[in-house]
Design an enzyme around this catalytic site. Sequence first.
Site, PDB file in Angstrom:
ATOM      1  N   ARG A 250      21.425  36.099  69.112  1.00  0.00           N
ATOM      2  CA  ARG A 250      22.805  35.041  68.433  1.00  0.00           C
ATOM      3  C   ARG A 250      23.982  35.812  69.732  1.00  0.00           C
ATOM      4  NH1 ARG A 250      20.692  32.712  65.346  1.00  0.00           N
ATOM      5  NH2 ARG A 250      21.352  32.150  63.296  1.00  0.00           N
ATOM      6  N   GLU A 279      28.188  27.610  72.555  1.00  0.00           N
ATOM      7  CA  GLU A 279      27.064  26.549  73.080  1.00  0.00           C
ATOM      8  C   GLU A 279      27.331  25.549  72.528  1.00  0.00           C
ATOM      9  OE1 GLU A 279      23.297  29.581  72.144  1.00  0.00           O
ATOM     10  OE2 GLU A 279      23.773  28.252  70.633  1.00  0.00           O
ATOM     11  N   HIS A 298      18.899  27.708  74.050  1.00  0.00           N
ATOM     12  CA  HIS A 298      18.653  28.145  72.403  1.00  0.00           C
ATOM     13  C   HIS A 298      17.396  27.381  72.436  1.00  0.00           C
ATOM     14  CE1 HIS A 298      21.123  29.032  69.136  1.00  0.00           C
ATOM     15  NE2 HIS A 298      20.004  29.375  69.186  1.00  0.00           N
TER      16      HIS A 298
END
Length: 331
Positions: A250, A279, A298
């Site tokens: 994370r 994000e 990601h």
Amino acid sequence: MMNTVFLDAGTLSPIQLRSDQSEQLSPKHFDIDISRLAHCCESLILFNQTDSKQRLDRCRNAQHIITNKVVINAELMDQLPQLELICVAATGYNNIDILAAKERNISVCNVAGYSTQSVVQICFQLLLQLNNHYGAVQTMLIEKGWQNHPEFVMLPKGFSQLEGKTMTIIGHGTIGKAVSKVAQAFGLKIVLAQLPERDLKDGYTPLEQALSISDFVSLHCPLTDETSKLVNQAFIDKLKPGALLINTARGGLLDEDAVAEALHNGTLAGLGCDVLSTEPPSHDNPLLSAPNVVITPHIGWASIEARQTLVNELAKNIDGFIHSKPRNIIV
């Protein structure tokens, strides 16, 4: 009719397919088979993306909601008296007000363990790109050209072997264990770091000691109040000189300003990350312009196989709920 809506189904399709401006998606927009999900729902609508202003209208007649990152809060639940089930198309469920769902007798389920090997693969991609100075190699190839080089080898910067180096793993759950297994295949020595303020477990090393002997540190712990900005200036100060940091967990585990500063001044040799604190990131995120950084957007969870498993598990969750055999229930 039992209605199901997937509010951000576009997150499960490759980005080149998401350029379609249609509000709704169909199976042709995916590189995975979504038929199992479609078959378990009497009526399934796949929305590409959903913003906060669109949520109520799209969920108004739905008994089941599937969401990856769209927030489902108490205010929305109060306007959806027919809502019975929220399926999170992910492992983390911080976008759901769990207490509110429990109070309103709305079930919430997630999907865990679907992306382990996918994340491990990205973790080592980041590590190898950093360790082998892949960026410098590519730059030299583009700018100078191997075909114009006087020698058979064109080595912009020396790199070291992984074998015999030490990797500290912070967070030894399912993914951490899988990373350990691959790391050992490379000949890396594994150190399991104990988080501060916790009792030391057998086989674990206090974090400060672990950092001092680490060539590589890989983060696989959840983001909690305890681990928020775990990688701060004090953390960096304890690192062995020349250490590389990998974060596929994370973004909030990093104090991004401190990490960027450490990259600029060389106290951190490199960073590989698949996640950022926000994000999509803001244009002024300091890590985007820091040196010796490899960033992937990601994608660690998103191999074809992982996304197919995710869809299949979502279908099983919904089918189980419909047939009074709930599974992966959070509340």
